[in-house]
Design a protein around this motif. Structure first.
Motif, PDB file in Angstrom:
ATOM      1  N   SER A  91      17.717 -25.042 -48.654  1.00  0.00           N
ATOM      2  CA  SER A  91      17.006 -23.823 -49.021  1.00  0.00           C
ATOM      3  C   SER A  91      17.366 -22.699 -48.062  1.00  0.00           C
ATOM      4  N   GLN A 144      12.729 -28.940 -54.423  1.00  0.00           N
ATOM      5  CA  GLN A 144      12.797 -30.366 -54.122  1.00  0.00           C
ATOM      6  C   GLN A 144      12.481 -31.228 -55.350  1.00  0.00           C
ATOM      7  N   LYS A 202      15.034 -33.953 -57.284  1.00  0.00           N
ATOM      8  CA  LYS A 202      14.656 -35.325 -57.636  1.00  0.00           C
ATOM      9  C   LYS A 202      14.842 -35.590 -59.125  1.00  0.00           C
ATOM     10  N   PRO A 257      17.352 -32.887 -50.702  1.00  0.00           N
ATOM     11  CA  PRO A 257      16.995 -31.493 -50.378  1.00  0.00           C
ATOM     12  C   PRO A 257      16.570 -31.353 -48.920  1.00  0.00           C
ATOM     13  N   SER A 295      14.546 -28.326 -46.432  1.00  0.00           N
ATOM     14  CA  SER A 295      13.899 -27.021 -46.327  1.00  0.00           C
ATOM     15  C   SER A 295      14.330 -26.357 -45.025  1.00  0.00           C
TER      16      SER A 295
END
Length: 435
Positions: free
Chosen positions: A99, A111, A115, A130, A132
């Protein structure tokens, strides 16, 4: 000691490099991987430009190329199209979705989308995860560490509950910090292997961004640790951590697979190198090879030769937290007075340090430089050092106007000797200019 910070309305000549770039760098050390920056196209362009100028190698990175209307209405569509394009065209072994500040501020739930994509495509033989990494928090170091941590979580999820019951006694994991060059990582691997140990490195920049003459072109990374080796990390008997920022990743391995770890704040300096050699001697039950004994003698002689120029000198250092603390340690060994230490953000290592550390930018370093003999920072601090006529040594990231910076060695006895001579020569030339 409390952390200091100058209160001002803006950052002048920023020291900080954003977390997403650290995430992209970490994924360069994984074989056949592709970092995907979920944000505006400029985010990936900035990361690719800086990394290419520093390493002078092709950098694998893609973007979801968000625009204003995409963020408002449907950022998931851009992400799904980007993932679908990467997967269908290149079939990478590892995809990391990172991100940026844009998606974090907009509150995009990327996220869940990752998935769902993984479940729909049945990606059983690949990793998709993912991370962050908002730009407004942390720095390159924290982004790098968070990405490695997410990779380890993904590997643990990839093997499911099939964790190995037996450990390989001669195999160790190496988690090198973001401040280590490709040459540093290669040197550390060579030192560990000299004690008869097999080492798996995550990420391994030494085989991806150290320079090669491979023919052809691939949009994916062409070196680094393969996915099957990442899975074998769960069988190792020990994890070696270089830099406090990587300790959370090692803790993940300890909690999931029962692998103990040993953290080293850095490997630059006599004391740090001695500690590392003693540890390797202990876990391998082998005596230290003769060549390292000679290297230690060479280092001691170089320190003796150089102490005339170091003793009484003062320095201003502005680097990423782990790199800052490691540099401060070996400068202290050489008798250098640390006038100001500047980091781009707070970390646990900074908060636990007994040193007087400032959170700031390169402008703060320039304010302190007129009364110092030496200044150490990345290439962005060069002009400020020239204005104050201070001896300047480039280190950290990025270093874009010095050849071979990404393959230079500053760890172990041999690397510390090179570092002592390099900085000592800078101090020597500075005194020559001053008459």
């Amino acid at each position: 000691m409390p952390i200091r910070q100058i209160s001002k309305p803006l950052s002048v000549n920023p020291l900080k490099v954003g977390q997403p770039l650290g995430g992209v760098m970490a994924l360069q050390g994984v074989y056949r991987s592709m970092p995907l920056l979920h944000g505006a196209q400029g985010c990936s362009a900035f990361s690719k430009s800086l990394l290419t100028r520093h390493f002078r190698e092709p950098i694998a990175v893609q973007t979801s190329a968000l625009q204003e209307m995409d963020v408002i209405f449907d950022a998931d569509r851009n992400l799904e199209e980007a993932l679908d394009s990467i997967w269908s065209k290149h079939h990478p072994d590892v995809i990391g979705v990172l991100s940026t500040a844009l998606t974090e501020v907009a509150g995009v739930d990327f996220q869940s989308r990752v998935k769902t994509f993984k479940r729909e495509r049945s990606m059983k033989d690949s990793l998709l995860f993912p991370v962050s990494l908002p730009d407004f928090q942390g720095s390159l170091e924290t982004g790098y560490g968070s990405t490695v941590e997410a990779m380890i979580d993904a590997v643990i999820g990839h093997v499911g509950g099939r964790l190995p019951k037996k450990k390989r006694n001669g195999q160790v994991n190496l988690l090198p910090g973001s401040h280590l060059t490709a040459g540093d990582v290669m040197e550390i691997k060579d030192i560990i292997a000299s004690f008869g140990l097999e080492v798996i490195t995550l990420p391994d920049l030494s085989t991806s961004l150290s320079g090669h003459l491979l023919t052809g072109f691939s949009p994916l990374t062409r070196g680094g640790v393969p996915l099957d080796s990442m899975c074998q990390m769960l069988e190792s008997s020990c994890t070696i951590v270089i830099g406090a920022s990587m300790e959370r990743s090692a803790r993940r391995l300890e909690n999931s697979a029962g692998i103990p770890y040993q953290t080293f704040a850095g490997l630059s300096g006599l004391a740090a190198s001695d500690e590392f050699m003693c540890f390797l001697q202990h876990i391998s039950r082998e005596t230290t090879p003769v060549r390292f004994r000679w290297q230690r003698e060479n280092l001691l002689d170089s320190m003796l030769d150089a102490h005339f120029y170091y003793m009484g000198a003062s320095a201003v250092v502005a680097l990423e937290p782990d790199h800052l603390l490691s540099t401060a340690d070996w400068l202290g060994e050489m008798g250098v007075q640390l006038k100001r230490l500047i980091a781009p953000c707070r970390t646990s290592a900074i908060l636990n340090s007994s040193l007087d550390i400032w959170i700031g930018d390169l402008d703060d370093a320039e304010d302190a430089a007129p009364s110092a003999d030496l200044r150490i920072s990345n290439s962005h601090g060069k002009k400020g050092a020239m204005r104050s006529d201070t001896a300047f040594v480039q280190a950290g990231f990025p270093v874009y106007d010095e050849l071979g910076a990404h393959t230079s060695i500053s760890v172990g006895y041999r690397g510390t000797m090179s570092l002592v001579n390099k900085v000592g020569n800078s101090l020597l030339h500075g005194r020559s200019r001053g008459g």
